[in-house]
Write a protein that holds these residues in place. Structure first.
Motif, PDB file in Angstrom:
ATOM      1  N   LEU A 139       0.745  23.184 -12.765  1.00 56.76           N
ATOM      2  CA  LEU A 139       0.498  21.829 -13.828  1.00 56.76           C
ATOM      3  C   LEU A 139       0.454  24.166 -14.254  1.00 56.76           C
ATOM      4  N   ALA A 140       0.851  24.108 -15.381  1.00 51.40           N
ATOM      5  CA  ALA A 140       1.683  25.571 -16.293  1.00 51.40           C
ATOM      6  C   ALA A 140       0.420  25.253 -17.373  1.00 51.40           C
ATOM      7  N   ARG A 141       0.570  24.387 -18.249  1.00 49.67           N
ATOM      8  CA  ARG A 141      -0.335  24.170 -19.543  1.00 49.67           C
ATOM      9  C   ARG A 141      -0.540  22.784 -19.168  1.00 49.67           C
ATOM     10  N   ARG A 142      -2.537  22.911 -20.288  1.00 44.87           N
ATOM     11  CA  ARG A 142      -3.086  21.696 -20.705  1.00 44.87           C
ATOM     12  C   ARG A 142      -1.947  20.958 -21.452  1.00 44.87           C
ATOM     13  N   PRO A 143      -1.122  19.712 -21.593  1.00 46.92           N
ATOM     14  CA  PRO A 143      -0.495  19.245 -22.906  1.00 46.92           C
ATOM     15  C   PRO A 143      -1.614  18.907 -23.815  1.00 46.92           C
ATOM     16  N   SER A 144      -1.021  19.304 -24.728  1.00 46.38           N
ATOM     17  CA  SER A 144      -1.235  18.912 -25.925  1.00 46.38           C
ATOM     18  C   SER A 144      -0.311  17.683 -26.713  1.00 46.38           C
ATOM     19  N   GLY A 145      -1.499  16.618 -26.684  1.00 45.26           N
ATOM     20  CA  GLY A 145      -0.253  15.442 -27.431  1.00 45.26           C
ATOM     21  C   GLY A 145       0.599  15.002 -25.841  1.00 45.26           C
ATOM     22  N   MET A 146       1.642  14.801 -26.027  1.00 48.21           N
ATOM     23  CA  MET A 146       2.218  13.925 -25.297  1.00 48.21           C
ATOM     24  C   MET A 146       2.641  14.475 -24.250  1.00 48.21           C
ATOM     25  N   PHE A 162       3.501   7.375  -9.194  1.00 51.50           N
ATOM     26  CA  PHE A 162       3.842   7.982 -10.358  1.00 51.50           C
ATOM     27  C   PHE A 162       2.797   6.958 -11.108  1.00 51.50           C
ATOM     28  N   GLU A 163       1.250   7.089 -11.808  1.00 49.58           N
ATOM     29  CA  GLU A 163       0.370   6.548 -12.490  1.00 49.58           C
ATOM     30  C   GLU A 163      -0.265   7.597 -13.604  1.00 49.58           C
ATOM     31  N   PRO A 164      -0.100   6.561 -14.888  1.00 48.42           N
ATOM     32  CA  PRO A 164      -0.338   6.823 -15.806  1.00 48.42           C
ATOM     33  C   PRO A 164      -1.710   7.621 -15.737  1.00 48.42           C
ATOM     34  N   ALA A 165      -2.665   7.390 -14.865  1.00 46.02           N
ATOM     35  CA  ALA A 165      -3.381   8.270 -14.987  1.00 46.02           C
ATOM     36  C   ALA A 165      -3.753   9.772 -15.097  1.00 46.02           C
ATOM     37  N   CYS A 171      -8.340  -2.563 -16.958  1.00 46.27           N
ATOM     38  CA  CYS A 171      -8.211  -1.347 -16.361  1.00 46.27           C
ATOM     39  C   CYS A 171      -7.280  -0.148 -17.353  1.00 46.27           C
ATOM     40  N   GLY A 172      -6.715  -0.256 -18.143  1.00 48.40           N
ATOM     41  CA  GLY A 172      -6.084   1.411 -18.530  1.00 48.40           C
ATOM     42  C   GLY A 172      -5.846   1.068 -20.326  1.00 48.40           C
ATOM     43  N   LEU A 173      -5.523   2.235 -20.948  1.00 47.72           N
ATOM     44  CA  LEU A 173      -5.377   2.008 -21.612  1.00 47.72           C
ATOM     45  C   LEU A 173      -4.719   3.639 -22.180  1.00 47.72           C
ATOM     46  N   ILE A 174      -3.152   2.902 -21.920  1.00 45.59           N
ATOM     47  CA  ILE A 174      -2.265   4.079 -22.145  1.00 45.59           C
ATOM     48  C   ILE A 174      -1.859   4.218 -23.585  1.00 45.59           C
ATOM     49  N   SER A 175      -1.986   3.708 -24.345  1.00 45.91           N
ATOM     50  CA  SER A 175      -1.295   4.171 -25.432  1.00 45.91           C
ATOM     51  C   SER A 175      -2.208   5.043 -26.399  1.00 45.91           C
ATOM     52  N   GLY A 176      -3.004   5.086 -25.325  1.00 46.33           N
ATOM     53  CA  GLY A 176      -4.216   6.586 -26.545  1.00 46.33           C
ATOM     54  C   GLY A 176      -3.710   8.064 -25.339  1.00 46.33           C
ATOM     55  N   TYR A 177      -3.397   7.791 -23.615  1.00 41.11           N
ATOM     56  CA  TYR A 177      -3.484   8.853 -23.018  1.00 41.11           C
ATOM     57  C   TYR A 177      -2.853  10.203 -23.220  1.00 41.11           C
ATOM     58  N   ASN A 178      -1.670  10.011 -24.425  1.00 41.62           N
ATOM     59  CA  ASN A 178      -1.067  11.197 -24.903  1.00 41.62           C
ATOM     60  C   ASN A 178      -1.537  11.883 -26.182  1.00 41.62           C
ATOM     61  N   THR A 194      10.341  12.394 -13.652  1.00 43.33           N
ATOM     62  CA  THR A 194      10.322  11.320 -13.613  1.00 43.33           C
ATOM     63  C   THR A 194       8.510  10.288 -13.429  1.00 43.33           C
ATOM     64  N   PHE A 195       8.238  11.267 -13.975  1.00 40.81           N
ATOM     65  CA  PHE A 195       6.675  10.962 -14.573  1.00 40.81           C
ATOM     66  C   PHE A 195       6.396  10.905 -16.085  1.00 40.81           C
ATOM     67  N   LEU A 196       7.479  11.348 -16.526  1.00 41.10           N
ATOM     68  CA  LEU A 196       7.471  10.951 -18.352  1.00 41.10           C
ATOM     69  C   LEU A 196       7.596   9.600 -18.711  1.00 41.10           C
ATOM     70  N   ARG A 197       8.934   8.912 -17.168  1.00 36.14           N
ATOM     71  CA  ARG A 197       9.118   7.983 -18.107  1.00 36.14           C
ATOM     72  C   ARG A 197       8.157   6.828 -17.672  1.00 36.14           C
ATOM     73  N   LEU A 198       6.529   6.928 -17.306  1.00 34.66           N
ATOM     74  CA  LEU A 198       5.798   6.173 -17.751  1.00 34.66           C
ATOM     75  C   LEU A 198       5.652   6.054 -19.103  1.00 34.66           C
ATOM     76  N   PHE A 199       5.649   6.780 -19.793  1.00 37.75           N
ATOM     77  CA  PHE A 199       4.923   7.021 -21.315  1.00 37.75           C
ATOM     78  C   PHE A 199       6.070   6.739 -22.549  1.00 37.75           C
ATOM     79  N   THR A 200       7.629   6.442 -21.561  1.00 42.09           N
ATOM     80  CA  THR A 200       8.250   5.843 -22.889  1.00 42.09           C
ATOM     81  C   THR A 200       8.637   4.212 -21.782  1.00 42.09           C
ATOM     82  N   GLY A 201       8.305   3.830 -21.346  1.00 35.78           N
ATOM     83  CA  GLY A 201       8.538   2.440 -20.779  1.00 35.78           C
ATOM     84  C   GLY A 201      10.252   2.752 -20.016  1.00 35.78           C
ATOM     85  N   ALA A 202      10.302   3.731 -20.200  1.00 34.03           N
ATOM     86  CA  ALA A 202      11.933   3.429 -19.284  1.00 34.03           C
ATOM     87  C   ALA A 202      11.790   3.239 -17.425  1.00 34.03           C
TER      88      ALA A 202
END
Ligand code: NAP
Length: 344
Positions: A16-23, A53-56, A255-262, A327-335
């Motif tokens: 982990l190089a930096r803490r993301p801001s947003g997506m 890989f998990e959105p959490a 269970c989850g609230l993925i639309s707000g995770y980013n 691969t991790f990013l695929r979870l947040f685009t629905g790929a």
């Protein structure tokens, strides 16, 4: 130490190089090479073979209070996976054993695994279950779907059950369990292909494509008597639409609230929470950790249903260490089409 690995072997890791801001983006991670760890008395060295890989995991990148500590900057990303034991100073593990547990985006993981018990340590995987099935519907997402639907949602035969994120790893299992329990099931998912899979393979009653339709209107059409159980994976406007369509005494398994995770800034919650009062409804957050005593029964039921074809599932298997961040990013685009995995 007889590792069977060359002493010159390197351990590649994604830090982990930096803490993301947003997506979250690939630039939030950095590739590093470290020596393969030497193992001490009682310790084990494992070669990571599969990552899950998990959105959490997006939340673990933020420095804020959660149910687990954040990943530290400069440390490899934490992730569940399977590893093959390549060297062991612990009589409980032998080279060739394959274990499941919380690992990291690394080629090798090491440590005193026997000390990590209490349900969260590394466990030997059954040899008679395909890896994809083990990490998919029989893994943590399938188990979460099981306890979330049955212990928190508590559906009765004839209930109308709505599941968001319905074509995903957790949602697809939750939706099919409700179908098995004799409920009318409506799934909400992104895109025509995922909705078609829900109707044709998962065999639920209705599928709502939130990307091309008005979810509130479609819920009124498909759930004329209201929603008795809602299995929530998404949040945001989807949650608001369901709150407006609850039946009296509805149960919401949160269970989850993925639309707000980013979201760079946390958004205000649903504007219509008052509907919980109007419908005398309840909402309960859930974590699998609180249901560990249910895991043996859940695993056995899920295995039986999957083997019998009662639960259809898909796994989305990417390949190669270098492709871990994308691969991790695929979870947040629905790929991802089903449970997101990567084979190393
Ligand atoms: P998944 O559903 O297999 O994959 C994530 C899916 O989320 C994507 O395929 C996409 O599906 C959808 N999505 C992504 N961004 C979205 C957005 N902005 N708005 C709406 N939908 C979006 O992943 P999963 O591992 O099964 O996780 C699903 C949910 O369950 C997550 O919220 C996760 O945090 C939660 N979860 C909770 C626990 C727990 O213990 N509480 C355990 C496991 C999972 P579409 O293409 O349909 O949009």
């Amino acid at each position: 130490m007889a590792t069977g690995e060359s002493s010159a072997a390197r351990n590649r890791q994604w830090l982990l190089a930096r803490r993301p801001s947003g997506m979250v983006s690939e630039a939030d991670f950095e590739l590093a090479e470290r020596p393969v760890p030497e193992i001490g008395p009682g310790e084990v060295l494992g070669r990571v073979r599969w990552l899950s890989f998990e959105p959490a995991m997006r939340g673990w990148m933020d420095d804020r209070e959660s149910y687990v500590a954040p990943v530290e900057l400069g440390e490899p990303m934490r992730a569940p996976g399977l590893a093959e034991v390549v060297a062991s100073n612990d009589p409980a593990y032998a080279p060739g054993d394959v274990v499941f547990g919380m690992m990291s985006w690394s080629e090798y993981v090491s440590g005193g695994w026997s000390a990590r018990t209490a349900g969260r340590g590394y466990r030997r995987v059954p040899t008679d279950v395909p890896r994809e099935m083990l990490l998919g519907p029989l893994g943590s997402t399938g188990l979460t779907a099981y306890v979330g639907m049955l212990d928190v949602g508590r559906p009765e035969p004839g209930d109308t059950v709505v599941v968001s994120g319905a074509a995903g790893a957790t949602g697809s299992v939750a939706a099919q369990i409700a179908r098995i329990k004799g409920c009318r099931v409506v799934g909400i998912a992104g895109g025509a292909a995922k909705c078609r899979w829900l109707l044709e393979e998962a065999r639920i009653d209705e599928a709502i494509d939130y990307k091309s339709s008005d979810v509130g209107r479609r819920l009124r059409e498909t759930c004329p008597d209201g929603v008795d159980v809602y299995f929530e994976n998404v949040g945001g406007s989807t949650l608001e639409a369901v709150l407006d369509n609850l039946a009296l005494g509805a149960r919401i398994a949160l269970c989850g609230l993925i639309s707000g995770y980013n979201d760079a800034e946390a958004q205000p919650g649903p504007r219509n929470l008052f509907q919980l009062i109007v419908r005398r409804a309840s909402i309960q957050g859930l974590l699998l950790w609180d249901f560990l005593d249910r895991v043996p029964e859940a695993f056995a039921d899920l295995r039986r249903w999957v083997t019998a074809g009662e639960i259809a599932y898909r796994v989305d298997v990417q390949e190669g260490f270098e492709n871990i961040p994308c691969t991790f990013l695929r979870l947040f685009t629905g790929a991802n089409e089903g449970k997101q995995l990567l084979r190393l």
